[in-house]
Design an enzyme around this catalytic site. Structure first.
Site, PDB file in Angstrom:
ATOM      1  N   GLY A   1      22.989 -11.158 -47.424  1.00  7.90           N
ATOM      2  CA  GLY A   1      24.326 -11.689 -47.166  1.00  7.90           C
ATOM      3  C   GLY A   1      25.422 -11.005 -47.953  1.00  7.90           C
ATOM      4  O   GLY A   1      25.180 -10.344 -48.963  1.00  7.90           O
TER       5      GLY A   1
ATOM      6  N   PRO B   1      20.241  -8.985 -43.376  1.00 12.82           N
ATOM      7  CA  PRO B   1      18.990  -8.354 -43.833  1.00 12.82           C
ATOM      8  C   PRO B   1      18.960  -8.064 -45.323  1.00 12.82           C
ATOM      9  O   PRO B   1      17.879  -7.928 -45.905  1.00 12.82           O
ATOM     10  CB  PRO B   1      18.946  -7.044 -43.023  1.00 12.82           C
ATOM     11  CG  PRO B   1      20.376  -6.755 -42.697  1.00 12.82           C
ATOM     12  CD  PRO B   1      21.010  -8.106 -42.483  1.00 12.82           C
ATOM     13  N   LEU B   2      20.147  -7.975 -45.964  1.00 19.55           N
ATOM     14  CA  LEU B   2      20.198  -7.683 -47.400  1.00 19.55           C
ATOM     15  C   LEU B   2      20.470  -8.941 -48.216  1.00 19.55           C
ATOM     16  O   LEU B   2      20.710  -8.861 -49.417  1.00 19.55           O
ATOM     17  CB  LEU B   2      21.286  -6.632 -47.683  1.00 19.55           C
ATOM     18  CG  LEU B   2      21.080  -5.279 -46.975  1.00 19.55           C
ATOM     19  CD1 LEU B   2      22.298  -4.372 -47.156  1.00 19.55           C
ATOM     20  CD2 LEU B   2      19.821  -4.585 -47.491  1.00 19.55           C
TER      21      LEU B   2
ATOM     22  N   TYR C   1      33.704 -13.685 -34.953  1.00 23.55           N
ATOM     23  CA  TYR C   1      33.955 -13.030 -36.241  1.00 23.55           C
ATOM     24  C   TYR C   1      35.456 -12.846 -36.421  1.00 23.55           C
ATOM     25  O   TYR C   1      36.045 -11.813 -36.096  1.00 23.55           O
ATOM     26  CB  TYR C   1      33.210 -11.688 -36.338  1.00 23.55           C
ATOM     27  CG  TYR C   1      31.698 -11.827 -36.354  1.00 23.55           C
ATOM     28  CD1 TYR C   1      31.093 -13.066 -36.570  1.00 23.55           C
ATOM     29  CD2 TYR C   1      30.866 -10.732 -36.162  1.00 23.55           C
ATOM     30  CE1 TYR C   1      29.715 -13.209 -36.580  1.00 23.55           C
ATOM     31  CE2 TYR C   1      29.481 -10.860 -36.176  1.00 23.55           C
ATOM     32  CZ  TYR C   1      28.917 -12.103 -36.384  1.00 23.55           C
ATOM     33  OH  TYR C   1      27.547 -12.229 -36.393  1.00 23.55           O
TER      34      TYR C   1
ATOM     35  N   SER D   1      25.566 -11.584 -51.707  1.00 17.68           N
ATOM     36  CA  SER D   1      24.357 -11.361 -52.516  1.00 17.68           C
ATOM     37  C   SER D   1      23.769  -9.964 -52.384  1.00 17.68           C
ATOM     38  O   SER D   1      22.892  -9.584 -53.161  1.00 17.68           O
ATOM     39  CB  SER D   1      23.269 -12.363 -52.103  1.00 17.68           C
ATOM     40  OG  SER D   1      23.726 -13.673 -52.231  1.00 17.68           O
TER      41      SER D   1
HETATM   42  N1  LIG Z   1      23.407 -14.136 -35.351  1.00 18.53           N
HETATM   43  C1  LIG Z   1      23.914 -14.773 -36.370  1.00 18.53           C
HETATM   44  O1  LIG Z   1      23.974 -16.002 -36.411  1.00 18.53           O
HETATM   45  C2  LIG Z   1      24.435 -13.959 -37.516  1.00 18.53           C
HETATM   46  C3  LIG Z   1      24.786 -14.589 -38.728  1.00 18.53           C
HETATM   47  C4  LIG Z   1      25.228 -13.775 -39.780  1.00 18.53           C
HETATM   48  C5  LIG Z   1      25.340 -12.414 -39.603  1.00 18.53           C
HETATM   49  N2  LIG Z   1      25.018 -11.832 -38.401  1.00 18.53           N
HETATM   50  C6  LIG Z   1      25.111 -10.366 -38.188  1.00 18.53           C
HETATM   51  O2  LIG Z   1      24.262  -9.726 -39.113  1.00 18.53           O
HETATM   52  C7  LIG Z   1      25.008  -8.742 -39.831  1.00 18.53           C
HETATM   53  C8  LIG Z   1      24.441  -8.564 -41.206  1.00 18.53           C
HETATM   54  O3  LIG Z   1      24.552  -9.744 -41.973  1.00 18.53           O
HETATM   55  P1  LIG Z   1      25.642  -9.895 -43.152  1.00 18.53           P
HETATM   56  O4  LIG Z   1      26.692  -8.878 -42.985  1.00 18.53           O
HETATM   57  O5  LIG Z   1      26.031 -11.318 -43.198  1.00 18.53           O
HETATM   58  O6  LIG Z   1      24.778  -9.658 -44.461  1.00 18.53           O
HETATM   59  P2  LIG Z   1      23.995  -8.383 -45.074  1.00 18.53           P
HETATM   60  O7  LIG Z   1      23.891  -7.307 -44.079  1.00 18.53           O
HETATM   61  O8  LIG Z   1      22.757  -8.907 -45.674  1.00 18.53           O
HETATM   62  O9  LIG Z   1      24.964  -7.971 -46.256  1.00 18.53           O
HETATM   63  C9  LIG Z   1      26.227  -7.420 -46.002  1.00 18.53           C
HETATM   64  C10 LIG Z   1      26.776  -6.821 -47.258  1.00 18.53           C
HETATM   65  O10 LIG Z   1      25.884  -5.855 -47.747  1.00 18.53           O
HETATM   66  C11 LIG Z   1      26.594  -4.869 -48.432  1.00 18.53           C
HETATM   67  N3  LIG Z   1      25.842  -3.619 -48.251  1.00 18.53           N
HETATM   68  C12 LIG Z   1      25.477  -3.062 -47.070  1.00 18.53           C
HETATM   69  N4  LIG Z   1      24.758  -1.939 -47.267  1.00 18.53           N
HETATM   70  C13 LIG Z   1      24.687  -1.771 -48.619  1.00 18.53           C
HETATM   71  C14 LIG Z   1      24.093  -0.803 -49.462  1.00 18.53           C
HETATM   72  N5  LIG Z   1      23.389   0.199 -48.941  1.00 18.53           N
HETATM   73  N6  LIG Z   1      24.220  -0.954 -50.794  1.00 18.53           N
HETATM   74  C15 LIG Z   1      24.893  -2.011 -51.329  1.00 18.53           C
HETATM   75  N7  LIG Z   1      25.486  -2.972 -50.571  1.00 18.53           N
HETATM   76  C16 LIG Z   1      25.380  -2.850 -49.232  1.00 18.53           C
HETATM   77  C17 LIG Z   1      27.944  -4.773 -47.784  1.00 18.53           C
HETATM   78  O11 LIG Z   1      28.902  -4.596 -48.807  1.00 18.53           O
HETATM   79  P3  LIG Z   1      30.386  -4.047 -48.546  1.00 18.53           P
HETATM   80  O12 LIG Z   1      31.062  -5.134 -47.753  1.00 18.53           O
HETATM   81  O13 LIG Z   1      30.923  -3.860 -49.905  1.00 18.53           O
HETATM   82  O14 LIG Z   1      30.287  -2.788 -47.736  1.00 18.53           O
HETATM   83  C18 LIG Z   1      28.075  -6.087 -47.013  1.00 18.53           C
HETATM   84  O15 LIG Z   1      29.160  -6.888 -47.386  1.00 18.53           O
HETATM   85  C19 LIG Z   1      26.441  -9.300 -39.808  1.00 18.53           C
HETATM   86  O16 LIG Z   1      27.391  -8.347 -40.180  1.00 18.53           O
HETATM   87  C20 LIG Z   1      26.509  -9.800 -38.407  1.00 18.53           C
HETATM   88  O17 LIG Z   1      26.752  -8.715 -37.514  1.00 18.53           O
HETATM   89  C21 LIG Z   1      24.563 -12.598 -37.381  1.00 18.53           C
END
Ligand SMILES: NC(=O)c1ccc[n+]([C@@H]2O[C@H](COP(=O)([O-])OP(=O)(O)OC[C@H]3O[C@@H](n4cnc5c(N)ncnc54)[C@H](OP(=O)(O)O)[C@@H]3O)[C@@H](O)[C@H]2O)c1
Length: 286
Positions: free
Chosen positions: A212, A209-210, A53, A215
């Site tokens: 990305g 989980p949300l 990251y 989105s």
């Molecule tokens: N193992 C793998 O291959 C892999 C791949 C991808 C991700 N991951 C892990 O999974 C985690 C989660 O995935 P992700 O961060 O890609 O996507 P996500 O959790 O689906 O979405 C992240 C975004 O959601 C927004 N958010 C969070 N809580 C919210 C709420 N209550 N209301 C409105 N918006 C909200 C945040 O906005 P703000 O930025 O504005 O706060 C953030 O940018 C990553 O951070 C990483 O640690 C692992």
């Protein structure tokens, strides 16, 4: 905050994903530290990161360093915090992602992560993504050796199919603590891995989980059923979504990413929010 188990470690039912704080579009360090401190204040004790990251090639481990530093600078008790990192995925600095699952590389990457995170052992070390050029058993053999050497306390895998989960469990002698796969309202094809983890008692950490980074804010518009439940219950669609994840199995622990304190402060409410069986069924069908 309600807790769930990763092997013997009790962690908050909602974790914090660190990716948005370190890849393209990341905020300044002060806002990231404020976000991590907000999570700690809310009782979050699971932080998901990875050595990959980062953006530029000379800043491997950007997010690990950020998270370790912010946990260190927080004034409260952090003795139950579990930092989960990953290795085996690389970013050469041109925006692409590559893989290296050679056992010698995975071990070297884990040692480097341990230096950045500090402490005696990495809490949870996850093999980030299968490398088609390396037999999966060989990559997982590196996790077994890291466990045996005490470099890592718990071992997990990510982006694995059911056969790989069973193989990893066998090679680790039953010590597979977690599986981290993509799962969200928009991406449900990991349901078979989620079900297998539920059967085996292995923690399942849905990533993205949300939906990305780009989105997540529009979740309620993209999936109106989540918006309808949210409006009826007086919470955000993101809270409904995380509660939906939690309702799938007691072994599910979502790790929503955040780069703003408000996001994680909102998301943690899901740990105390229970959907009715009718609401869960509606969301499953949505
Ligand atoms: N193992 C793998 O291959 C892999 C791949 C991808 C991700 N991951 C892990 O999974 C985690 C989660 O995935 P992700 O961060 O890609 O996507 P996500 O959790 O689906 O979405 C992240 C975004 O959601 C927004 N958010 C969070 N809580 C919210 C709420 N209550 N209301 C409105 N918006 C909200 C945040 O906005 P703000 O930025 O504005 O706060 C953030 O940018 C990553 O951070 C990483 O640690 C692992």
């Amino acid at each position: 905050m309600k807790t769930r188990l990763i092997a013997h470690r009790q962690v908050s039912a909602i974790g914090l994903g660190g990716m948005p704080m370190s890849i393209e579009g990341r905020p300044d360090a002060a806002r990231s530290v404020a976000t991590i401190h907000a999570a700690l204040e809310e009782g979050v004790t699971l932080f998901d990161t990875a050595d990959s990251y980062h953006v530029h090639s000379d800043e491997v481990g950007h997010n690990e360093t950020l998270i370790a530093g912010a946990i260190g600078s927080w004034g409260g008790d952090t003795s139950t915090v579990l930092v989960a990192t990953k290795g085996g995925h690389l970013r050469p600095g041109d925006g692409t992602w590559t893989v290296d699952g050679r056992p010698e590389y995975v071990k070297q990457a884990a040692e480097a992560s341990l230096k950045r995170l500090g402490g005696d052992a990495i809490g949870l070390y996850q093999f980030h993504r299968p490398d088609p050029a390396v037999p999966y058993a060989d990559s997982i053999g590196a996790l077994r050796d890291l466990l045996d050497a005490g470099t890592i306390e718990l071992a997990g895998i990510s982006n694995a199919n059911p056969e790989q989960i069973l193989l990893a469990r066998e090679i680790l002698g039953g010590r597979l603590a977690s599986v981290q796969n993509q799962f969200s309202p928009a991406f449900r094809s990991s349901e078979s891995e989620l079900r297998l983890c539920d059967e085996l008692g292995i923690a399942f950490l849905p990533w993205r989980p949300l939906g990305g980074i780009l989105s997540a804010a529009a979740l309620g518009d993209r999936f109106p059923a989540f918006q309808t439940v949210a409006a009826a219950r007086g919470v955000s669609p993101q809270v409904v979504c995380l509660a939906w994840h939690l309702s799938k199995s007691p072994h599910v622990i979502p790790i929503p990413g955040a780069s703003r304190p408000e996001s994680i402060r909102d998301s943690v409410q899901a740990a105390e929010f229970t959907l009715t069986p009718e609401e869960s069924a509606t969301l499953d069908a949505a």
